[in-house]
Design an enzyme around this catalytic site. Structure first.
Site, PDB file in Angstrom:
ATOM      1  N   LYS A 145     -15.229  11.352  -2.155  1.00 15.97           N
ATOM      2  CA  LYS A 145     -15.676   9.983  -1.852  1.00 15.97           C
ATOM      3  C   LYS A 145     -17.082   9.716  -2.367  1.00 15.97           C
ATOM      4  O   LYS A 145     -17.405   8.595  -2.745  1.00 15.97           O
ATOM      5  CB  LYS A 145     -15.570   9.702  -0.353  1.00 15.97           C
ATOM      6  CG  LYS A 145     -14.114   9.679   0.099  1.00 15.97           C
ATOM      7  CD  LYS A 145     -13.851   8.805   1.295  1.00 15.97           C
ATOM      8  CE  LYS A 145     -12.339   8.653   1.461  1.00 15.97           C
ATOM      9  NZ  LYS A 145     -11.908   7.812   2.533  1.00 15.97           N
ATOM     10  N   LYS A 156      -3.102  10.929  -4.407  1.00 16.13           N
ATOM     11  CA  LYS A 156      -2.603  10.578  -3.080  1.00 16.13           C
ATOM     12  C   LYS A 156      -2.414   9.058  -2.969  1.00 16.13           C
ATOM     13  O   LYS A 156      -3.238   8.309  -3.498  1.00 16.13           O
ATOM     14  CB  LYS A 156      -3.649  11.051  -2.070  1.00 16.13           C
ATOM     15  CG  LYS A 156      -3.256  10.950  -0.626  1.00 16.13           C
ATOM     16  CD  LYS A 156      -4.401  11.429   0.263  1.00 16.13           C
ATOM     17  CE  LYS A 156      -5.412  10.324   0.501  1.00 16.13           C
ATOM     18  NZ  LYS A 156      -5.759  10.083   1.898  1.00 16.13           N
ATOM     19  N   LYS A 215      -5.306   3.620   0.489  1.00 17.35           N
ATOM     20  CA  LYS A 215      -5.629   2.203   0.683  1.00 17.35           C
ATOM     21  C   LYS A 215      -6.548   1.699  -0.413  1.00 17.35           C
ATOM     22  O   LYS A 215      -6.535   0.537  -0.769  1.00 17.35           O
ATOM     23  CB  LYS A 215      -6.374   2.000   2.009  1.00 17.35           C
ATOM     24  CG  LYS A 215      -5.649   2.443   3.240  1.00 17.35           C
ATOM     25  CD  LYS A 215      -6.447   1.976   4.456  1.00 17.35           C
ATOM     26  CE  LYS A 215      -6.148   2.819   5.681  1.00 17.35           C
ATOM     27  NZ  LYS A 215      -7.008   4.005   5.758  1.00 17.35           N
TER      28      LYS A 215
HETATM   29  N1  AQP Z   1      -0.918   9.578   1.137  1.00 15.68           N
HETATM   30  C1  AQP Z   1      -0.843  10.056   2.376  1.00 15.68           C
HETATM   31  N2  AQP Z   1       0.194  10.863   2.736  1.00 15.68           N
HETATM   32  C2  AQP Z   1       0.293  11.342   3.997  1.00 15.68           C
HETATM   33  N3  AQP Z   1      -0.601  11.055   4.968  1.00 15.68           N
HETATM   34  C3  AQP Z   1      -1.636  10.252   4.650  1.00 15.68           C
HETATM   35  N4  AQP Z   1      -2.667   9.788   5.361  1.00 15.68           N
HETATM   36  C4  AQP Z   1      -3.447   8.997   4.585  1.00 15.68           C
HETATM   37  N5  AQP Z   1      -2.944   8.953   3.340  1.00 15.68           N
HETATM   38  C5  AQP Z   1      -1.813   9.721   3.351  1.00 15.68           C
HETATM   39  C6  AQP Z   1      -2.888  10.100   6.780  1.00 15.68           C
HETATM   40  O1  AQP Z   1      -3.096   8.889   7.482  1.00 15.68           O
HETATM   41  C7  AQP Z   1      -4.033   9.116   8.519  1.00 15.68           C
HETATM   42  C8  AQP Z   1      -5.132   8.123   8.459  1.00 15.68           C
HETATM   43  O2  AQP Z   1      -5.840   8.207   7.248  1.00 15.68           O
HETATM   44  P1  AQP Z   1      -7.113   7.289   7.066  1.00 15.68           P
HETATM   45  O3  AQP Z   1      -6.724   5.930   6.700  1.00 15.68           O
HETATM   46  O4  AQP Z   1      -7.976   7.368   8.248  1.00 15.68           O
HETATM   47  O5  AQP Z   1      -7.903   7.961   5.925  1.00 15.68           O
HETATM   48  P2  AQP Z   1      -7.529   8.369   4.490  1.00 15.68           P
HETATM   49  O6  AQP Z   1      -6.799   9.667   4.518  1.00 15.68           O
HETATM   50  O7  AQP Z   1      -8.828   8.379   3.757  1.00 15.68           O
HETATM   51  O8  AQP Z   1      -6.552   7.243   3.992  1.00 15.68           O
HETATM   52  P3  AQP Z   1      -6.592   6.468   2.644  1.00 15.68           P
HETATM   53  O9  AQP Z   1      -5.420   5.580   2.582  1.00 15.68           O
HETATM   54  O10 AQP Z   1      -6.758   7.420   1.504  1.00 15.68           O
HETATM   55  O11 AQP Z   1      -7.835   5.540   2.848  1.00 15.68           O
HETATM   56  P4  AQP Z   1      -9.041   5.286   1.903  1.00 15.68           P
HETATM   57  O12 AQP Z   1      -8.468   4.783   0.619  1.00 15.68           O
HETATM   58  O13 AQP Z   1      -9.832   4.284   2.660  1.00 15.68           O
HETATM   59  O14 AQP Z   1      -9.753   6.605   1.750  1.00 15.68           O
HETATM   60  C9  AQP Z   1      -4.539  10.552   8.375  1.00 15.68           C
HETATM   61  O15 AQP Z   1      -3.809  11.363   9.284  1.00 15.68           O
HETATM   62  C10 AQP Z   1      -4.173  10.902   6.962  1.00 15.68           C
HETATM   63  O16 AQP Z   1      -3.926  12.279   6.804  1.00 15.68           O
END
Ligand code: AQP
Length: 330
Positions: free
Chosen positions: A111, A194, A197
């Site tokens: 990040k 991955k 969002k």
């Molecule tokens: N691609 C994924 N596959 C499986 N699990 C996922 N999680 C996130 N992406 C995947 C799980 O969702 C929960 C919440 O995640 P989060 O939104 O708090 O943070 P993140 O992992 O940083 O999600 P994003 O979508 O990648 O957000 P951004 O783009 O903002 O960084 C967690 O349990 C995570 O494991």
């Protein structure tokens, strides 16, 4: 009874990765565990955000929790900033966490990117606040996607550091629950990334708010390879294997069962069937989110009640932790 805690950031639209990696597990655990589920809005401040949109994103995430099947009668649903324990305990734990432990965190490196010196202390300390989120409820189990494994290990290390430093057996070491056939859902455009969002391409993910036509279109347009059949081989066929995993998780079966069922099918036919399945499972979630968006008072009420219940659990634990470290007289 085991106590479950987990959270999701309100940093954009909830997507299929959040659903399969986290929300589906949250729902499965609410019957036989005491569950506390949190929209971690304080974590959302660790990256540039729009102040005008944050409260709305929190409300939308809460609607996503409820639409996915969480029952606010059976579990606590609230947003992190409404319970003061998180930041107070977070500070106490930060004072026990060696920098060397944080330096290993891969999510910070990803990040922060190349401009590491410009990244905030909040982003660096994210996993310490996450440890407080979990330990402040003395949670024993934490359902998460695979990407959170390292942070969960750090939470265990921090719990152990607190217990050793003060000679107590106060915080249980939380167990990660990384289960199901799709614990790391990949982008629909690039099987090496991955689903996230923050991906700039909306076609990389299926948002829980997408309508039925959009869900089907995104599955049909998902990138695949030129191999004809349906196989599970994430090394050689990352995009195709991602779709097999998604199918298995949505259908509550195994990847092997999917491969067996479609052994003689063309990949295009498999994709068409996956589109139908995704619409069947996710269509109602998006529709319920839309209904809840029209009833913000109800969603706000759930969050307010959840915050009250979260505080009732966390307050006494926080007070005991403050006695242990000497901030409060016993
Ligand atoms: N691609 C994924 N596959 C499986 N699990 C996922 N999680 C996130 N992406 C995947 C799980 O969702 C929960 C919440 O995640 P989060 O939104 O708090 O943070 P993140 O992992 O940083 O999600 P994003 O979508 O990648 O957000 P951004 O783009 O903002 O960084 C967690 O349990 C995570 O494991």
């Amino acid at each position: 009874m085991k106590r479950v805690f987990s959270g999701i950031q309100p940093t954009g639209s909830l997507h299929l990765g959040n659903y399969l990696g986290a929300l589906k597990r949250f729902v499965a655990m609410q019957d036989d565990h005491e569950c506390i589920y949190c929209i971690v809005d304080l974590h959302a401040l660790t990256m540039p955000h729009d102040p005008a949109g944050l409260a709305g994103a929190t409300r939308e995430a809460a609607a996503g929790f409820l639409a996915s099947g969480l029952d606010p009668e059976r579990c606590v649903v609230f947003n992190q900033s409404r319970c003061p324990m998180h930041t107070r305990l977070g500070w106490m734990l930060a004072c026990l966490t060696p920098l060397g432990w944080l330096n290993r965190m891969t999510q910070f490196k990803e990040k922060a990117g190349k401009k590491r010196d410009g990244a905030s202390l909040g982003l660096y300390g994210y996993p310490v606040l996450q440890a407080a989120d979990i330990l402040g409820y003395r949670a024993t189990h934490v359902p998460v996607g695979e990407d959170q494994k390292q942070h969960l290990e750090l939470s265990r290390d921090i719990a152990g550091a607190f217990n050793r430093r003060f000679g107590v057996d106060f915080f249980p070491l939380p167990e990660p629950v990384i289960a199901g056939e799709a614990t790391r859902v990949m982008s629909l455009r690039d099987g090496a990334r991955k689903m996230s969002k923050s991906d700039e391409s909306d076609y990389a993910r299926i948002n829980l708010t997408d309508d039925r036509d959009t869900i089907a279109r995104k599955v049909r347009k998902a990138r695949t390879d030129s191999e004809p059949g349906v196989t599970w081989d994430p090394e050689a066929r990352p995009e195709a294997s991602n779709l097999v995993a998604i199918y298995a998780a949505l259908a509550d079966t195994t990847r092997q069962a999917v491969v067996d069922e479609y052994a003689s099918a063309r990949f295009s036919d498999f994709k068409a069937r996956l589109a139908e399945l995704a619409v069947e499972k996710l269509g109602p979630v998006g529709e319920e989110m839309k209904r809840l968006a029209a009833d913000p008072a109800y969603v706000d009420g759930v969050l307010a009640d959840g915050a009250r219940r979260a505080h009732a659990i966390a307050g006494p634990i926080q007070a005991e932790a403050e006695e242990i470290v000497g901030l409060l007289a016993p």
